[in-house]
Design a protein around this motif. Structure first.
Motif, mmCIF file in Angstrom:
data_model
loop_
_atom_site.group_PDB
_atom_site.id
_atom_site.type_symbol
_atom_site.label_atom_id
_atom_site.label_comp_id
_atom_site.label_asym_id
_atom_site.label_seq_id
_atom_site.Cartn_x
_atom_site.Cartn_y
_atom_site.Cartn_z
ATOM 1 N N LEU A 50 119.890 103.912 18.540
ATOM 2 C CA LEU A 50 121.040 102.832 18.615
ATOM 3 C C LEU A 50 120.666 101.744 17.714
ATOM 4 O O LEU A 50 119.794 101.262 17.371
ATOM 5 C CB LEU A 50 120.680 101.991 20.188
ATOM 6 C CG LEU A 50 121.106 100.812 20.366
ATOM 7 C CD1 LEU A 50 122.770 100.648 20.349
ATOM 8 C CD2 LEU A 50 120.349 99.923 21.521
ATOM 9 N N PHE A 89 132.102 107.859 23.557
ATOM 10 C CA PHE A 89 131.149 106.868 23.883
ATOM 11 C C PHE A 89 129.960 106.813 23.107
ATOM 12 O O PHE A 89 128.778 106.612 23.575
ATOM 13 C CB PHE A 89 130.805 106.851 25.422
ATOM 14 C CG PHE A 89 132.110 106.701 26.272
ATOM 15 C CD1 PHE A 89 132.284 105.256 26.757
ATOM 16 C CD2 PHE A 89 132.472 107.762 26.679
ATOM 17 C CE1 PHE A 89 133.381 105.398 27.572
ATOM 18 C CE2 PHE A 89 133.846 107.593 27.858
ATOM 19 C CZ PHE A 89 134.026 106.274 28.099
ATOM 20 N N GLU A 120 125.718 106.870 30.689
ATOM 21 C CA GLU A 120 126.490 107.639 31.787
ATOM 22 C C GLU A 120 127.431 108.950 31.360
ATOM 23 O O GLU A 120 127.688 109.916 31.986
ATOM 24 C CB GLU A 120 127.589 106.834 32.355
ATOM 25 C CG GLU A 120 127.208 105.680 33.254
ATOM 26 C CD GLU A 120 127.159 106.196 34.821
ATOM 27 O OE1 GLU A 120 126.293 106.289 35.508
ATOM 28 O OE2 GLU A 120 128.376 106.543 35.068
ATOM 29 N N TYR A 177 124.326 101.322 29.005
ATOM 30 C CA TYR A 177 124.987 102.075 30.131
ATOM 31 C C TYR A 177 125.998 102.991 30.075
ATOM 32 O O TYR A 177 125.985 104.216 30.624
ATOM 33 C CB TYR A 177 125.432 100.907 31.126
ATOM 34 C CG TYR A 177 124.213 100.346 32.152
ATOM 35 C CD1 TYR A 177 123.588 99.086 31.301
ATOM 36 C CD2 TYR A 177 123.808 100.647 33.399
ATOM 37 C CE1 TYR A 177 122.382 98.782 31.846
ATOM 38 C CE2 TYR A 177 122.583 100.103 33.964
ATOM 39 C CZ TYR A 177 122.014 98.901 33.460
ATOM 40 O OH TYR A 177 121.226 98.317 33.947
ATOM 41 N N ALA A 178 127.243 102.617 29.400
ATOM 42 C CA ALA A 178 128.333 103.684 29.263
ATOM 43 C C ALA A 178 127.870 104.525 28.361
ATOM 44 O O ALA A 178 128.203 105.846 28.803
ATOM 45 C CB ALA A 178 129.202 102.503 28.453
ATOM 46 N N LEU A 216 134.184 95.575 25.687
ATOM 47 C CA LEU A 216 133.709 96.660 24.744
ATOM 48 C C LEU A 216 135.108 97.562 24.578
ATOM 49 O O LEU A 216 135.920 97.771 25.454
ATOM 50 C CB LEU A 216 132.729 97.347 25.317
ATOM 51 C CG LEU A 216 131.422 96.718 25.022
ATOM 52 C CD1 LEU A 216 130.472 97.675 26.073
ATOM 53 C CD2 LEU A 216 130.834 96.971 23.459
ATOM 54 N N PHE A 242 131.083 101.821 19.621
ATOM 55 C CA PHE A 242 131.820 100.854 20.394
ATOM 56 C C PHE A 242 132.114 99.446 19.370
ATOM 57 O O PHE A 242 131.385 99.505 18.424
ATOM 58 C CB PHE A 242 130.657 100.269 21.457
ATOM 59 C CG PHE A 242 130.319 101.204 22.466
ATOM 60 C CD1 PHE A 242 130.993 101.295 23.719
ATOM 61 C CD2 PHE A 242 129.374 102.224 22.204
ATOM 62 C CE1 PHE A 242 130.962 102.312 24.743
ATOM 63 C CE2 PHE A 242 129.058 103.246 23.326
ATOM 64 C CZ PHE A 242 129.505 103.216 24.535
ATOM 65 N N GLU A 285 114.539 104.962 32.956
ATOM 66 C CA GLU A 285 113.076 104.975 32.658
ATOM 67 C C GLU A 285 113.019 104.095 31.152
ATOM 68 O O GLU A 285 113.904 104.465 30.327
ATOM 69 C CB GLU A 285 112.678 106.560 32.327
ATOM 70 C CG GLU A 285 112.751 107.266 33.531
ATOM 71 C CD GLU A 285 112.340 108.716 33.043
ATOM 72 O OE1 GLU A 285 111.520 108.909 31.975
ATOM 73 O OE2 GLU A 285 112.842 109.635 33.646
ATOM 74 N N TRP A 329 118.053 110.325 25.801
ATOM 75 C CA TRP A 329 117.084 108.932 25.392
ATOM 76 C C TRP A 329 117.886 108.154 24.335
ATOM 77 O O TRP A 329 118.294 108.770 23.448
ATOM 78 C CB TRP A 329 115.694 109.446 24.938
ATOM 79 C CG TRP A 329 114.950 109.913 25.769
ATOM 80 C CD1 TRP A 329 114.697 111.142 26.159
ATOM 81 C CD2 TRP A 329 113.908 109.102 26.690
ATOM 82 N NE1 TRP A 329 113.379 111.650 27.008
ATOM 83 C CE2 TRP A 329 113.094 110.269 27.511
ATOM 84 C CE3 TRP A 329 113.883 107.800 26.821
ATOM 85 C CZ2 TRP A 329 112.285 109.755 28.397
ATOM 86 C CZ3 TRP A 329 113.044 107.519 27.838
ATOM 87 C CH2 TRP A 329 112.105 108.520 28.618
ATOM 88 N N ALA A 342 125.184 96.662 27.874
ATOM 89 C CA ALA A 342 126.366 97.386 28.616
ATOM 90 C C ALA A 342 126.963 98.723 28.001
ATOM 91 O O ALA A 342 127.074 99.835 28.612
ATOM 92 C CB ALA A 342 127.642 96.763 28.889
ATOM 93 N N VAL A 368 117.341 101.592 37.085
ATOM 94 C CA VAL A 368 118.452 102.429 36.611
ATOM 95 C C VAL A 368 117.824 103.345 35.501
ATOM 96 O O VAL A 368 118.347 104.608 35.372
ATOM 97 C CB VAL A 368 119.682 101.785 36.158
ATOM 98 C CG1 VAL A 368 120.553 102.677 35.360
ATOM 99 C CG2 VAL A 368 120.410 100.899 37.187
ATOM 100 N N MET A 415 118.776 107.003 31.325
ATOM 101 C CA MET A 415 119.294 106.687 32.411
ATOM 102 C C MET A 415 118.549 107.953 33.458
ATOM 103 O O MET A 415 118.217 109.115 33.231
ATOM 104 C CB MET A 415 120.657 106.897 32.841
ATOM 105 C CG MET A 415 121.116 106.657 34.018
ATOM 106 S SD MET A 415 123.102 106.221 33.944
ATOM 107 C CE MET A 415 123.158 104.684 33.261
ATOM 108 N N LYS A 416 118.113 107.194 34.654
ATOM 109 C CA LYS A 416 117.478 107.988 35.949
ATOM 110 C C LYS A 416 118.459 108.758 36.407
ATOM 111 O O LYS A 416 119.458 108.692 36.489
ATOM 112 C CB LYS A 416 116.692 107.148 36.952
ATOM 113 C CG LYS A 416 115.585 106.342 36.335
ATOM 114 C CD LYS A 416 114.979 105.594 37.380
ATOM 115 C CE LYS A 416 113.728 104.898 37.038
ATOM 116 N NZ LYS A 416 113.158 103.931 38.032
#
Lengths: 49, 152
Positions: free
Chosen positions: B45, B14, B84, B80-81, B8, B17, B120, B90, B77, B118, B145-146
């Motif tokens: 998204l 971020f 983070e 996730y990025a 990526l 991508f 909710e 959300w 992925a 990782v 992400m929790k």
């Protein structure tokens, strides 16, 4: 450390390309965003019951 | 679980991508974007193909590059990025077609246990939110992400 380990496994190494910053304030998929806004208006914000 | 995924490239914040799908139909550039919705801290998204010459985007394209799982793993992925780097956000996702929404559900179902450690994960069904469950059809999904301070 389960959660952190899982995160570490999943977060990939990502190359930063400053060229992509030009899209910062541009909606590339306006129809998808409009659909999301419409559906969120009906369903409300994500929340646990 | 070890899923193959594409490399990526990201903008500095971020939210954008890019990656390149590589399969029998050649190399197909893809773009993923997390856009602010009208609602605070809820990001949509979206992803689609980027025409290699014109740069035009198409989120309905069916590239048939025999790499659906790898693409889904790459999109995951990016989630996730993004998460983070945008704590508390959300990520809202629905497919551009019903078939794509089903595909997202299948992907989430397959790796649910790991994803739930990782994130909710909620499903939207008849315009109501509920915790995501296997075997149910949803109109859309939302993940957050929790908080690692609470979960470790």
């Amino acid at each position: 450390m389960k959660t952190l380990e899982a995160k570490e496994k999943k977060v990939p190494a990502i190359r930063i390309d400053k060229e992509l910053n030009k899209y910062d304030n541009i909606v590339l998929f306006p129809e998808k965003l409009a659909k999301a806004n419409e559906m969120l208006q009906k369903a409300g914000l994500p929340k646990k019951k | 679980m070890k899923l193959g995924r594409y490399e990526l490239t990201s903008a500095e914040n971020f939210t954008i991508f890019e990656f390149i799908s590589n399969g029998p139909n050649g190399k197909i550039p893809k773009v993923i974007q997390f856009s602010s919705t009208r609602y605070e801290n809820v990001f949509n998204l979206a992803f689609g193909d980027k025409h290699p010459e014109t740069g035009e985007l198409d989120d309905f394209a069916i590239s048939n590059n025999k790499d659906t799982e790898k693409i889904l793993a790459t999109v995951a992925a990016s989630v996730y990025a993004f998460s983070e780097n945008h704590p508390g956000a959300w990520v809202y996702a629905t497919g551009s077609t019903d078939a794509r929404t089903r595909l997202y559900r299948i992907g989430l179902t397959k790796y649910l246990e790991e994803a739930e450690s990782v994130f909710e994960i909620l499903g939207q069904r008849y315009f109501e939110w509920e915790p995501f469950e296997k075997g149910k059809n949803y109109e859309a999904f939302a993940v957050k992400m929790k908080n690692s301070n609470l979960e470790v």
